[in-house]
Scaffold this motif. Structure first.
Motif, PDB file in Angstrom:
ATOM      1  N   LEU A 416      29.981 -81.375  -4.539  1.00  0.00           N
ATOM      2  CA  LEU A 416      30.102 -80.202  -3.680  1.00  0.00           C
ATOM      3  C   LEU A 416      29.952 -80.534  -2.207  1.00  0.00           C
ATOM      4  O   LEU A 416      30.266 -79.697  -1.356  1.00  0.00           O
ATOM      5  CB  LEU A 416      29.058 -79.151  -4.082  1.00  0.00           C
ATOM      6  CG  LEU A 416      29.202 -78.576  -5.496  1.00  0.00           C
ATOM      7  CD1 LEU A 416      28.066 -77.600  -5.788  1.00  0.00           C
ATOM      8  CD2 LEU A 416      30.544 -77.887  -5.668  1.00  0.00           C
ATOM      9  N   SER A 417      29.505 -81.736  -1.890  1.00  0.00           N
ATOM     10  CA  SER A 417      29.449 -82.124  -0.483  1.00  0.00           C
ATOM     11  C   SER A 417      30.831 -82.462   0.051  1.00  0.00           C
ATOM     12  O   SER A 417      31.056 -82.484   1.267  1.00  0.00           O
ATOM     13  CB  SER A 417      28.509 -83.319  -0.289  1.00  0.00           C
ATOM     14  OG  SER A 417      29.043 -84.494  -0.871  1.00  0.00           O
ATOM     15  N   ARG A 418      31.781 -82.733  -0.856  1.00  0.00           N
ATOM     16  CA  ARG A 418      33.156 -83.036  -0.448  1.00  0.00           C
ATOM     17  C   ARG A 418      34.001 -81.775  -0.347  1.00  0.00           C
ATOM     18  O   ARG A 418      34.852 -81.664   0.527  1.00  0.00           O
ATOM     19  CB  ARG A 418      33.783 -83.992  -1.467  1.00  0.00           C
ATOM     20  CG  ARG A 418      33.130 -85.358  -1.531  1.00  0.00           C
ATOM     21  CD  ARG A 418      33.602 -86.240  -0.409  1.00  0.00           C
ATOM     22  NE  ARG A 418      35.020 -86.532  -0.515  1.00  0.00           N
ATOM     23  CZ  ARG A 418      35.740 -87.040   0.465  1.00  0.00           C
ATOM     24  NH1 ARG A 418      35.178 -87.283   1.623  1.00  0.00           N
ATOM     25  NH2 ARG A 418      37.023 -87.289   0.308  1.00  0.00           N
ATOM     26  N   ARG A 419      33.805 -80.821  -1.262  1.00  0.00           N
ATOM     27  CA  ARG A 419      34.549 -79.565  -1.212  1.00  0.00           C
ATOM     28  C   ARG A 419      33.803 -78.524  -2.033  1.00  0.00           C
ATOM     29  O   ARG A 419      33.199 -78.829  -3.060  1.00  0.00           O
ATOM     30  CB  ARG A 419      35.991 -79.722  -1.705  1.00  0.00           C
ATOM     31  CG  ARG A 419      36.122 -80.174  -3.155  1.00  0.00           C
ATOM     32  CD  ARG A 419      37.584 -80.314  -3.544  1.00  0.00           C
ATOM     33  NE  ARG A 419      37.685 -80.522  -4.990  1.00  0.00           N
ATOM     34  CZ  ARG A 419      38.597 -79.948  -5.763  1.00  0.00           C
ATOM     35  NH1 ARG A 419      39.482 -79.120  -5.248  1.00  0.00           N
ATOM     36  NH2 ARG A 419      38.644 -80.189  -7.066  1.00  0.00           N
ATOM     37  N   GLN A 420      33.836 -77.293  -1.566  1.00  0.00           N
ATOM     38  CA  GLN A 420      33.170 -76.185  -2.240  1.00  0.00           C
ATOM     39  C   GLN A 420      34.049 -75.641  -3.357  1.00  0.00           C
ATOM     40  O   GLN A 420      35.227 -75.351  -3.149  1.00  0.00           O
ATOM     41  CB  GLN A 420      32.881 -75.058  -1.239  1.00  0.00           C
ATOM     42  CG  GLN A 420      31.821 -75.381  -0.225  1.00  0.00           C
ATOM     43  CD  GLN A 420      30.414 -75.082  -0.750  1.00  0.00           C
ATOM     44  OE1 GLN A 420      30.247 -74.575  -1.854  1.00  0.00           O
ATOM     45  NE2 GLN A 420      29.423 -75.405   0.057  1.00  0.00           N
ATOM     46  N   LEU A 421      33.469 -75.475  -4.539  1.00  0.00           N
ATOM     47  CA  LEU A 421      34.146 -74.828  -5.648  1.00  0.00           C
ATOM     48  C   LEU A 421      33.164 -73.966  -6.430  1.00  0.00           C
ATOM     49  O   LEU A 421      31.951 -74.175  -6.360  1.00  0.00           O
ATOM     50  CB  LEU A 421      34.775 -75.855  -6.607  1.00  0.00           C
ATOM     51  CG  LEU A 421      36.102 -76.446  -6.129  1.00  0.00           C
ATOM     52  CD1 LEU A 421      35.875 -77.756  -5.434  1.00  0.00           C
ATOM     53  CD2 LEU A 421      37.079 -76.595  -7.274  1.00  0.00           C
TER      54      LEU A 421
END
Length: 463
Positions: A416-421
């Protein structure tokens, strides 16, 4: 002892290593599987020897103004346990396993490896637990995230077999959590993953009888057949017997071909060879089976043999970038969206998997609450640091292709530090925040590693 009572470091049975101490760097990344090490700098690392140390560690963190991060097996791709200015409580010293034949309940510590330790231990008792596929994964993080184990589509999530947990709470107390006591912690421990606000020191697990017979079907196809084969699989997998695990993956296997192949596989966990033959029969309806490079049809195998293959596919000492998506939609939308993730792998060690969850089972009331009929994950594997940027860019690019058909993400293969889902249902997410506010109002536990804004439980491209 209360949180206001000073911690006597002489009572620790394990090892506390502070930032700046000799051995700090080794402790910071000890047992971390992904060799693309995070640069984050914890305040200290406590290699706990037992539950007593875990209790003291939580109290020590509160006393010194540190937050708490937890390391069980070290297989988190994002290395959630490596957190700036936190106390890392490393549970590698907790190695308990036991089995009660009267109840069928196994107990195990979170750092116990599900495939290489717990599985063989239970097999000696004639029992089976639907643990993780990669045999070196510790059960702690695996179960806290939901636990996508053997034949998850039929047997259910591994977290559904967690009967109780023993937890050290933010108040520094060791408690038992089940449906009868501390039910809020029990609910959260089955799906909150790194957002869980406590240290699980022991899992109490319901086990199953060992499968009487295990068989596999494997078809290897040229990537030129990707659209036809995956469209067929998308449209039929929900009708396959629920005794079969269905996986489609692209990987390079020199025993099959020098270039990547599309492998469509079925693993039947059944009573006998006749049941296996019947359960695996639907694979024979593939429209491209006559063009397959390789066909293994209902061949006998063992879970241990499958673990050997999984260990080969998940080598030690490598750098990893991993991402995933829960996919939804018709074949004419989903298959094109995932094409590049399958047909343009960046190197011969990397692979992409498609995992059937159809038909969806009704989940019990637990934090884990988001799934669709199809799970896709890409695993990029390399050793040269010079390839970091290119490999991460490839992964980000193919995940962008998937956005129109993505419902959310499974925490087990996420970052989640790379992209929010989205990782939980909206209702479960709200309930989790309420329990956290009650149990950990001071935010002692680090929670999700998700950038400055924290985890939002939404897909970043959606309003």
């Amino acid at each position: 002892m209360s949180l206001t009572t000073p911690v006597d470091l002489a009572e620790l049975r394990g090892t506390l290593t502070l930032r700046g101490d000799a051995g700090y760097e080794a402790a910071r990344v000890d047992r971390v599987f992904n060799r693309r090490y995070a640069t984050r700098q914890p305040a200290a690392v406590l290699r706990a020897a037992d539950e007593h140390d875990v209790v003291l560690g939580v109290r020590l963190a509160a006393e010194r103004g540190w937050r708490v991060a937890v390391r069980s097996g070290g297989h988190s791709w994002a290395q959630w346990s490596v957190r700036d200015d936190a106390l890392v409580i490393d549970l590698g010293g907790l190695r308990e396993m036991a089995y009660d034949p009267d109840t069928g309940i196994a107990t195990a510590s979170p750092a116990v490896r599900g495939g290489s330790e717990l599985g063989p231990f239970l097999e000696q008792q004639g029992r089976f637990f639907p643990g993780g596929h990669c045999p070196t994964v510790g059960i702690g993080g695996f179960l806290l995230q939901g636990g996508q184990g053997w034949n998850c589509r039929g047997l259910g999530w591994a977290a559904e077999y967690v009967e109780a947990v023993d937890v050290v709470t933010p108040a520094g107390e060791l408690v038992h959590a089940s449906t009868e006591e501390n039910a809020d912690l029990y609910w959260a421990a089955r799906g909150a993953g790194p957002g869980f606000f406590g240290v699980v020191t022991r899992f109490h697990l319901r086990t199953l009888p060992e499968p009487g017979y295990v068989a596999q079907t494997v078809h290897a196809y040229s990537l030129d057949d990707f659209d036809e084969v995956m469209t067929w699989l998308h449209e039929t997998h929900a009708s396959f017997p629920d005794t079969v695990e269905i996986v489609a993956l692209t990987k390079t296997d020199p025993n099959i071909a020098p270039s990547p192949a599309l492998l469509v596989t079925g693993l039947a966990l059944v009573d006998d060879s006749a049941a296996a033959d019947e359960a695996l029969a639907p694979f024979r309806t593939s429209p491209a089976v006559d063009r397959a490079w390789l066909v293994l049809d209902a061949q006998p195998t063992t879970i241990d043999a499958q673990r050997v293959r999984q260990r080969q596919d998940n080598p030690e000492g490598h750098r990893w970038a991993v991402d995933n998506a829960w996919l939804t939609g018709p074949a004419d939308e989903v298959v094109p969206a995932m094409r590049r993730a399958y047909t343009t792998l960046p190197n011969a060690k990397s692979f992409t998997i498609w995992f059937s969850m159809a038909p969806l089972r009704r989940l019990p009331d637990m934090a884990f609450s988001l799934q669709t009929e199809i799970y896709l994950a890409s695993y990029v594997v390399w050793q040269d640091p010079a390839q970091d940027a290119a490999n991460r860019e490839w992964l980000a690019s193919v995940m962008t292709d998937l956005q129109p058909v993505t419902a959310g993400q499974y925490l087990g293969d996420g970052d989640l530090s790379r992209r929010q889902l989205r990782v939980l249902s909206d209702d479960a997410w709200e309930r989790l925040q309420e329990i956290r506010e009650e149990r950990d109002p001071e935010g002692l536990f680090c929670g999700y590693l998700a950038g400055d804004a924290g985890a939002l439980n939404r897909n970043h491209w959606e309003a």
